[in-house]
Write a protein that holds these residues in place. Structure first.
Motif, PDB file in Angstrom:
ATOM      1  N   CYS A   1       0.836  -1.207   0.000  1.00 34.22           N
ATOM      2  CA  CYS A   1       0.000   0.000   0.000  1.00 34.22           C
ATOM      3  C   CYS A   1       0.867   1.252   0.000  1.00 34.22           C
ATOM      4  CB  CYS A   1      -0.938   0.021   1.207  1.00 34.22           C
ATOM      5  SG  CYS A   1      -2.435  -0.953   0.983  1.00 34.22           S
ATOM      6  N   LYS A   2       1.918   1.257   0.823  1.00 36.86           N
ATOM      7  CA  LYS A   2       2.816   2.417   0.847  1.00 36.86           C
ATOM      8  C   LYS A   2       3.457   2.640  -0.512  1.00 36.86           C
ATOM      9  CE  LYS A   2       4.059   2.251   5.739  1.00 36.86           C
ATOM     10  NZ  LYS A   2       5.105   1.987   6.717  1.00 36.86           N
ATOM     11  N   GLU A   3       3.847   1.555  -1.169  1.00 40.32           N
ATOM     12  CA  GLU A   3       4.495   1.678  -2.480  1.00 40.32           C
ATOM     13  C   GLU A   3       3.539   2.222  -3.533  1.00 40.32           C
ATOM     14  OE1 GLU A   3       6.169  -2.158  -3.306  1.00 40.32           O
ATOM     15  OE2 GLU A   3       7.785  -1.890  -1.847  1.00 40.32           O
ATOM     16  N   ILE A   4       2.304   1.736  -3.528  1.00 38.57           N
ATOM     17  CA  ILE A   4       1.361   2.226  -4.537  1.00 38.57           C
ATOM     18  C   ILE A   4       0.948   3.664  -4.233  1.00 38.57           C
ATOM     19  CG2 ILE A   4      -0.858   1.419  -3.604  1.00 38.57           C
ATOM     20  CD1 ILE A   4      -1.390   0.462  -6.584  1.00 38.57           C
ATOM     21  N   ILE A   5       0.857   4.029  -2.956  1.00 38.85           N
ATOM     22  CA  ILE A   5       0.579   5.426  -2.594  1.00 38.85           C
ATOM     23  C   ILE A   5       1.697   6.319  -3.116  1.00 38.85           C
ATOM     24  CG2 ILE A   5       0.501   7.055  -0.649  1.00 38.85           C
ATOM     25  CD1 ILE A   5      -1.088   4.858   0.879  1.00 38.85           C
ATOM     26  N   ARG A   6       2.940   5.890  -2.916  1.00 42.87           N
ATOM     27  CA  ARG A   6       4.068   6.688  -3.399  1.00 42.87           C
ATOM     28  C   ARG A   6       4.026   6.815  -4.921  1.00 42.87           C
ATOM     29  NH1 ARG A   6       8.814   3.457  -2.653  1.00 42.87           N
ATOM     30  NH2 ARG A   6       8.052   2.645  -4.598  1.00 42.87           N
ATOM     31  N   ASP A   7       3.790   5.708  -5.620  1.00 42.41           N
ATOM     32  CA  ASP A   7       3.768   5.751  -7.085  1.00 42.41           C
ATOM     33  C   ASP A   7       2.637   6.635  -7.602  1.00 42.41           C
ATOM     34  OD1 ASP A   7       5.954   4.097  -7.138  1.00 42.41           O
ATOM     35  OD2 ASP A   7       4.894   2.337  -7.875  1.00 42.41           O
ATOM     36  N   LEU A   8       1.437   6.502  -7.013  1.00 46.54           N
ATOM     37  CA  LEU A   8       0.317   7.350  -7.424  1.00 46.54           C
ATOM     38  C   LEU A   8       0.597   8.819  -7.120  1.00 46.54           C
ATOM     39  CD1 LEU A   8      -2.607   5.068  -6.238  1.00 46.54           C
ATOM     40  CD2 LEU A   8      -2.254   5.839  -8.592  1.00 46.54           C
ATOM     41  N   THR A   9       1.243   9.076  -5.981  1.00 42.27           N
ATOM     42  CA  THR A   9       1.611  10.446  -5.612  1.00 42.27           C
ATOM     43  C   THR A   9       2.526  11.060  -6.657  1.00 42.27           C
ATOM     44  OG1 THR A   9       1.416   9.974  -3.249  1.00 42.27           O
ATOM     45  CG2 THR A   9       2.823  11.828  -3.862  1.00 42.27           C
ATOM     46  N   ILE A  10       3.528  10.301  -7.065  1.00 41.91           N
ATOM     47  CA  ILE A  10       4.502  10.802  -8.039  1.00 41.91           C
ATOM     48  C   ILE A  10       3.821  11.085  -9.381  1.00 41.91           C
ATOM     49  CG2 ILE A  10       6.547  10.179  -9.380  1.00 41.91           C
ATOM     50  CD1 ILE A  10       7.483   8.643  -6.798  1.00 41.91           C
ATOM     51  N   CYS A  11       2.970  10.172  -9.842  1.00 45.00           N
ATOM     52  CA  CYS A  11       2.302  10.370 -11.130  1.00 45.00           C
ATOM     53  C   CYS A  11       1.337  11.550 -11.078  1.00 45.00           C
ATOM     54  CB  CYS A  11       1.581   9.098 -11.563  1.00 45.00           C
ATOM     55  SG  CYS A  11       2.732   7.786 -12.037  1.00 45.00           S
ATOM     56  N   LEU A  12       0.597  11.694  -9.975  1.00 45.76           N
ATOM     57  CA  LEU A  12      -0.299  12.834  -9.820  1.00 45.76           C
ATOM     58  C   LEU A  12       0.498  14.134  -9.751  1.00 45.76           C
ATOM     59  CD1 LEU A  12      -3.081  14.089  -9.324  1.00 45.76           C
ATOM     60  CD2 LEU A  12      -2.842  13.465  -6.906  1.00 45.76           C
ATOM     61  N   GLY A  13       1.590  14.112  -9.014  1.00 51.87           N
ATOM     62  CA  GLY A  13       2.447  15.303  -8.921  1.00 51.87           C
ATOM     63  C   GLY A  13       3.037  15.699 -10.250  1.00 51.87           C
ATOM     64  N   ASP A  14       3.439  14.720 -11.048  1.00 49.39           N
ATOM     65  CA  ASP A  14       3.980  15.034 -12.369  1.00 49.39           C
ATOM     66  C   ASP A  14       2.938  15.702 -13.254  1.00 49.39           C
ATOM     67  OD1 ASP A  14       6.527  14.190 -11.818  1.00 49.39           O
ATOM     68  OD2 ASP A  14       6.308  12.230 -12.758  1.00 49.39           O
ATOM     69  N   ILE A  15       1.672  15.299 -13.127  1.00 55.37           N
ATOM     70  CA  ILE A  15       0.618  15.969 -13.880  1.00 55.37           C
ATOM     71  C   ILE A  15       0.468  17.407 -13.392  1.00 55.37           C
ATOM     72  CG2 ILE A  15      -1.883  16.032 -14.278  1.00 55.37           C
ATOM     73  CD1 ILE A  15      -1.784  12.927 -14.355  1.00 55.37           C
ATOM     74  N   LEU A  16       0.484  17.618 -12.078  1.00 58.66           N
ATOM     75  CA  LEU A  16       0.387  18.980 -11.544  1.00 58.66           C
ATOM     76  C   LEU A  16       1.543  19.863 -12.004  1.00 58.66           C
ATOM     77  CD1 LEU A  16      -0.927  18.391  -7.939  1.00 58.66           C
ATOM     78  CD2 LEU A  16      -1.838  20.054  -9.550  1.00 58.66           C
ATOM     79  N   LEU A  17       2.732  19.268 -12.138  1.00 61.59           N
ATOM     80  CA  LEU A  17       3.894  20.045 -12.568  1.00 61.59           C
ATOM     81  C   LEU A  17       3.740  20.557 -13.997  1.00 61.59           C
ATOM     82  CD1 LEU A  17       6.836  18.002 -11.014  1.00 61.59           C
ATOM     83  CD2 LEU A  17       6.087  20.286 -10.375  1.00 61.59           C
ATOM     84  N   ARG A  18       2.837  19.984 -14.771  1.00 57.01           N
ATOM     85  CA  ARG A  18       2.600  20.466 -16.127  1.00 57.01           C
ATOM     86  C   ARG A  18       1.805  21.769 -16.123  1.00 57.01           C
ATOM     87  NH1 ARG A  18       0.963  14.528 -18.437  1.00 57.01           N
ATOM     88  NH2 ARG A  18       2.867  13.544 -17.742  1.00 57.01           N
ATOM     89  N   TYR A  19       1.146  22.064 -15.010  1.00 55.44           N
ATOM     90  CA  TYR A  19       0.347  23.273 -14.897  1.00 55.44           C
ATOM     91  C   TYR A  19       1.030  24.376 -14.083  1.00 55.44           C
ATOM     92  CZ  TYR A  19      -3.861  20.569 -16.220  1.00 55.44           C
ATOM     93  OH  TYR A  19      -4.788  19.808 -16.869  1.00 55.44           O
ATOM     94  N   ILE A  20       1.771  23.971 -13.072  1.00 51.39           N
ATOM     95  CA  ILE A  20       2.171  24.901 -12.020  1.00 51.39           C
ATOM     96  C   ILE A  20       3.675  24.835 -11.777  1.00 51.39           C
ATOM     97  CG2 ILE A  20       1.847  25.445  -9.566  1.00 51.39           C
ATOM     98  CD1 ILE A  20      -0.947  24.151  -9.885  1.00 51.39           C
ATOM     99  N   ARG A  21       4.244  26.003 -11.490  1.00 50.95           N
ATOM    100  CA  ARG A  21       5.665  26.087 -11.185  1.00 50.95           C
ATOM    101  C   ARG A  21       5.895  25.540  -9.771  1.00 50.95           C
ATOM    102  NH1 ARG A  21       8.332  29.380 -14.255  1.00 50.95           N
ATOM    103  NH2 ARG A  21       6.561  30.759 -14.522  1.00 50.95           N
ATOM    104  N   ALA A  22       6.505  24.365  -9.699  1.00 50.39           N
ATOM    105  CA  ALA A  22       6.693  23.712  -8.403  1.00 50.39           C
ATOM    106  C   ALA A  22       7.890  22.781  -8.476  1.00 50.39           C
ATOM    107  CB  ALA A  22       5.450  22.933  -8.006  1.00 50.39           C
ATOM    108  N   ASP A  23       8.369  22.361  -7.326  1.00 50.44           N
ATOM    109  CA  ASP A  23       9.481  21.416  -7.232  1.00 50.44           C
ATOM    110  C   ASP A  23       9.100  20.309  -6.263  1.00 50.44           C
ATOM    111  OD1 ASP A  23      11.514  22.724  -8.864  1.00 50.44           O
ATOM    112  OD2 ASP A  23      11.482  24.267  -7.306  1.00 50.44           O
ATOM    113  N   TRP A  24       9.568  19.097  -6.570  1.00 46.26           N
ATOM    114  CA  TRP A  24       9.404  18.000  -5.626  1.00 46.26           C
ATOM    115  C   TRP A  24      10.315  18.226  -4.433  1.00 46.26           C
ATOM    116  CZ3 TRP A  24       5.612  14.816  -5.425  1.00 46.26           C
ATOM    117  CH2 TRP A  24       4.985  14.347  -6.578  1.00 46.26           C
ATOM    118  N   ALA A  25       9.863  17.782  -3.290  1.00 45.43           N
ATOM    119  CA  ALA A  25      10.694  17.811  -2.092  1.00 45.43           C
ATOM    120  C   ALA A  25      10.266  16.662  -1.193  1.00 45.43           C
ATOM    121  CB  ALA A  25      10.538  19.135  -1.348  1.00 45.43           C
TER     122      ALA A  25
END
Length: 163
Positions: free
Chosen positions: A63-87
């Protein structure tokens, strides 16, 4: 959706930590189109059942692994709209105590920083503790970002250079 000024501690990701970012898409691509918010949200809601069907591995770890993977994919979509950095963010639990690191997006708007703890949101969605879909979250973040100078960079597929 909760937007707040970053509290606790956050640091930019080192290059070697970004490996997860590129691997997440490959791991999830067998289940869903990682560019499709509806497909990712559906996968998030079905993830616990998929984890339960796995013959090996700890359900909590999977569950932790799939949460992390979904988080990363969702974040990458958000990065296409908004000026942001992963941390990697570490939130204070109490006096001198810290929680585990979580994937967050740090939004930089002319020297002012805000954060969005995507990993926490995805975890709540996976356990059905929120009714906010991935698409609704992205919509809400984009609406917020349009109100902050130097943050919003345009529509889906836009790059920082086009803002």
């Amino acid at each position: 959706m909760s937007m707040k000024v970053t509290s606790g501690y956050a640091r930019p990701l080192e290059c070697h930590e970004l490996d997860d970012r590129f691997q997440a898409e490959q791991r999830l691509a067998t289940f869903a189109d990682t560019d499709d918010l509806v497909a990712l949200d559906t996968l998030c809601l079905q993830a616990r059942q998929l984890v339960a069907e796995q013959p090996i591995g700890s359900p909590a770890t999977l569950c932790k692994e799939i949460i992390r993977d979904l988080t990363i994919c969702l974040g990458d979509i958000l990065l296409r709209y908004i000026r942001a950095d992963w941390a990697i963010g570490i939130e204070l639990l109490g006096e001198g105590e810290y929680s585990h690191g979580a994937w967050i997006l740090l939004f930089n708007a002319g020297g002012n920083y805000r954060s969005l703890n995507l990993e926490e949101y995805v975890g709540r969605r996976l356990f059905k503790d929120t009714n906010t879909t991935f698409a609704e979250l992205v919509e809400g973040v984009v609406v917020m970002a349009k109100q902050v100078p130097d943050l919003y960079i345009g529509g889906y597929g836009a790059t920082a250079e086009s803002g």
